[in-house]
Design a protein around this motif. Structure first.
Motif, short mmCIF file in Angstrom:
data_model
loop_
_atom_site.label_atom_id
_atom_site.label_comp_id
_atom_site.label_asym_id
_atom_site.label_seq_id
_atom_site.Cartn_x
_atom_site.Cartn_y
_atom_site.Cartn_z
N PHE A 1 34.35 -25.57 -47.71
CA PHE A 1 34.14 -25.74 -46.26
C PHE A 1 35.15 -26.79 -45.77
O PHE A 1 34.80 -27.93 -45.48
CB PHE A 1 32.71 -26.21 -46.02
N PRO A 2 36.44 -26.42 -45.65
CA PRO A 2 37.49 -27.41 -45.41
C PRO A 2 37.62 -27.91 -43.98
O PRO A 2 38.31 -28.90 -43.74
CB PRO A 2 38.76 -26.66 -45.83
N VAL A 3 36.99 -27.26 -43.02
CA VAL A 3 37.21 -27.62 -41.61
C VAL A 3 36.37 -28.84 -41.25
O VAL A 3 35.31 -29.08 -41.83
CB VAL A 3 36.88 -26.45 -40.68
N SER A 4 36.85 -29.59 -40.26
CA SER A 4 36.11 -30.73 -39.73
C SER A 4 35.99 -30.58 -38.22
O SER A 4 36.84 -29.96 -37.57
CB SER A 4 36.82 -32.06 -40.07
N GLU A 5 34.95 -31.16 -37.67
CA GLU A 5 34.70 -31.03 -36.23
C GLU A 5 35.81 -31.70 -35.43
O GLU A 5 36.25 -32.81 -35.75
CB GLU A 5 33.34 -31.65 -35.89
N GLY A 6 36.27 -31.00 -34.39
CA GLY A 6 37.34 -31.52 -33.55
C GLY A 6 38.73 -31.17 -34.02
O GLY A 6 39.71 -31.49 -33.34
N SER A 7 38.84 -30.49 -35.17
CA SER A 7 40.16 -30.14 -35.69
C SER A 7 40.64 -28.81 -35.10
O SER A 7 39.84 -27.99 -34.64
CB SER A 7 40.12 -30.05 -37.21
N GLN A 8 41.95 -28.62 -35.11
CA GLN A 8 42.57 -27.39 -34.63
C GLN A 8 42.83 -26.46 -35.80
O GLN A 8 43.25 -26.89 -36.88
CB GLN A 8 43.88 -27.69 -33.92
N LEU A 9 42.57 -25.17 -35.60
CA LEU A 9 42.80 -24.16 -36.62
C LEU A 9 43.76 -23.11 -36.10
O LEU A 9 43.65 -22.68 -34.94
CB LEU A 9 41.49 -23.48 -37.04
N GLU A 10 44.68 -22.70 -36.95
CA GLU A 10 45.55 -21.58 -36.60
C GLU A 10 44.87 -20.27 -36.95
O GLU A 10 43.99 -20.21 -37.82
CB GLU A 10 46.89 -21.70 -37.34
N LYS A 11 45.29 -19.21 -36.28
CA LYS A 11 44.72 -17.90 -36.55
C LYS A 11 44.94 -17.53 -38.01
O LYS A 11 46.04 -17.66 -38.54
CB LYS A 11 45.38 -16.86 -35.64
N GLY A 12 43.87 -17.08 -38.67
CA GLY A 12 43.95 -16.70 -40.07
C GLY A 12 43.62 -17.81 -41.04
O GLY A 12 43.54 -17.56 -42.26
N ALA A 13 43.42 -19.04 -40.55
CA ALA A 13 43.10 -20.16 -41.44
C ALA A 13 41.70 -20.00 -42.02
O ALA A 13 40.79 -19.48 -41.36
CB ALA A 13 43.22 -21.49 -40.70
N ARG A 14 41.52 -20.46 -43.27
CA ARG A 14 40.21 -20.36 -43.90
C ARG A 14 39.25 -21.34 -43.26
O ARG A 14 39.56 -22.51 -43.07
CB ARG A 14 40.32 -20.63 -45.40
N VAL A 15 38.04 -20.85 -42.96
CA VAL A 15 37.00 -21.68 -42.37
C VAL A 15 35.99 -22.10 -43.43
O VAL A 15 35.62 -23.27 -43.54
CB VAL A 15 36.30 -20.94 -41.22
N ALA A 16 35.53 -21.13 -44.22
CA ALA A 16 34.55 -21.42 -45.26
C ALA A 16 34.55 -20.26 -46.26
O ALA A 16 35.01 -19.15 -45.95
CB ALA A 16 33.16 -21.62 -44.68
N ALA A 17 34.03 -20.52 -47.47
CA ALA A 17 33.96 -19.48 -48.50
C ALA A 17 32.71 -19.69 -49.34
O ALA A 17 32.29 -20.83 -49.59
CB ALA A 17 35.20 -19.50 -49.39
N LEU A 18 32.13 -18.55 -49.78
CA LEU A 18 30.95 -18.59 -50.63
C LEU A 18 31.37 -18.56 -52.10
O LEU A 18 32.52 -18.26 -52.45
CB LEU A 18 30.05 -17.39 -50.34
N ASP A 19 30.40 -18.87 -52.96
CA ASP A 19 30.62 -18.75 -54.40
C ASP A 19 30.87 -17.28 -54.72
O ASP A 19 30.04 -16.40 -54.43
CB ASP A 19 29.38 -19.27 -55.14
N MET A 20 32.02 -16.98 -55.35
CA MET A 20 32.43 -15.60 -55.57
C MET A 20 31.90 -15.01 -56.86
O MET A 20 32.08 -13.80 -57.10
CB MET A 20 33.96 -15.53 -55.58
N THR A 21 31.23 -15.78 -57.71
CA THR A 21 30.82 -15.28 -59.02
C THR A 21 29.95 -14.04 -58.91
O THR A 21 30.18 -13.02 -59.58
CB THR A 21 30.07 -16.38 -59.79
#
Length: 348
Positions: free
Chosen positions: A65-85
């Motif tokens: 979960f790399p994003v922080s509140e108030g930060s800018q994101l470019e289109k296509g940037a990762r927001v969050a990911a679940l455990d893939m196992t």
């Protein structure tokens, strides 16, 4: 006896005339005729073009979960990911099942016509098709286990913490589409009817503590009124650059102006410029400059005909011609023919 006679003559003559003092400073303005406009101010609130609550289409535990509140994101940037196992195991299982179903189908097709019936072959083909669909679903589930920004966004709020186990459809983060900032205002029904269909309505925005105006254009409006206030919601958009500190939720004053229908040019007078005679007839004090000093002159009363408009402003329908200089403030304190000078500021 002589002293008594002199005193009697003084009393009969009255008080000595007072010497004229310095010219009284007055604020002057020139009568001008211009297009009469209907002006209103509304309270507005800034919002993003779109505000989206992102959620996973599958359930699982968030591990990235790399994003922080108030930060800018470019289109296509990762927001969050679940455990893939778990999703990787599901895909492996589906691929193994598909491989077996395809081998069974091939074996039955080779035995067709002898010991294998057409029904068995069709059933095997169905099992292969279902296994193929299961593989596609497992791959989609793996893709859905990662959230990406679909536009250049501003992170408004993280709804959950990292390592939280979330269900499918549960909001994880709120994003603002900052490609265009907009303003929502509520307009009374009667004003909405007056402005509807007019291409000459101009909108500007003014932020608290600043006099700078930012142009706005109409983007859309709700086609039904609010249940309580009988107002329509208009959505406006900024057409130019706005300061970086303007974020969704900021308050703003929206000024709307449009030509008053059915009128050409109108002369508007400040209320402080009006003087009234004993009969209540209105007038203005016209300034006539002296030949020696244009900043000094005398004032003379001129009758005018005025009407009070719906917006509480005074319109002159008959009176001095445009270009005439009149006293704009304190006219009621002046007398006919009094000498005055133009007020240019404190000490001037």
């Amino acid at each position: 006896m002589i002293r008594l006679l002199v005193l009697l003559l003084v009393l009969l003559a009255g008080p000595a005339p007072a010497q004229e003092g310095p010219a009284r400073p007055v604020k002057l303005t020139q009568i001008t005729a211009g297009a009469d406009r209907l002006e209103r101010e509304f309270f507005g609130r800034v919002r993003a073009r779109e505000t989206v609550d992102l959620a996973f289409q599958v359930g699982g535990q968030i591990v990235d979960f790399p994003v922080s509140e108030g930060s800018q994101l470019e289109k296509g940037a990762r927001v969050a990911a679940l455990d893939m196992t778990r999703f990787e195991r599901q895909l492996d299982r589906a691929e193994v099942t598909l491989d077996k179903a395809e081998r069974d189908l091939q074996r039955l097709e080779e035995l067709s016509g002898s010991a294998v019936s057409d029904v068995q072959i069709r059933d095997a083909r169905t099992e292969a098709d279902l296994a193929r669909i299961a593989v596609e679903e497992a791959r989609e589930a793996m893709e859905d286990a990662t959230l990406e920004a679909g536009f250049d966004a501003l992170v408004a709020r993280r709804e959950v913490a990292n390592y939280t186990t979330v269900a499918a459809g549960e909001p994880v983060v709120r994003l603002h589409d900052m490609s265009e900032l907009r303003v929502d205002i509520d307009v009374p029904e009667i004003l909405f009817r007056q402005a509807a269909g007019s291409e000459n309505v101009a909108f500007t925005a003014v932020f608290p503590g600043s006099d700078e105006e930012f142009p706005l254009v109409l983007r859309e409006f709700e086609a039904e009124t609010a249940e309580v206030a009988q107002t329509y919601k208009l959505t406006l958009a900024f057409t130019g650059e706005v300061p970086d500190w303007v974020l969704p939720g900021a308050s703003v004053t929206v000024r709307a102006s449009a030509p008053r229908p059915g009128e050409g040019t109108t002369v508007l007078l400040p209320e402080t410029a009006l003087v009234f005679d004993a009969g209540g007839a209105p007038g203005v004090m016209v300034f006539e400059p002296s030949e020696d000093d244009p900043a000094t002159g005398t004032v003379h009363r001129r009758d005018v005909t005025v009407e009070m408009r719906a917006d509480a402003r005074v319109a002159m329908t008959d009176g001095p011609a445009p270009g005439t200089v009149i006293v704009s403030a304190g006219a009621s304190l002046l007398q006919e023919g009094q000498t005055v000078r133009r007020f240019t500021g404190m000490g001037g």
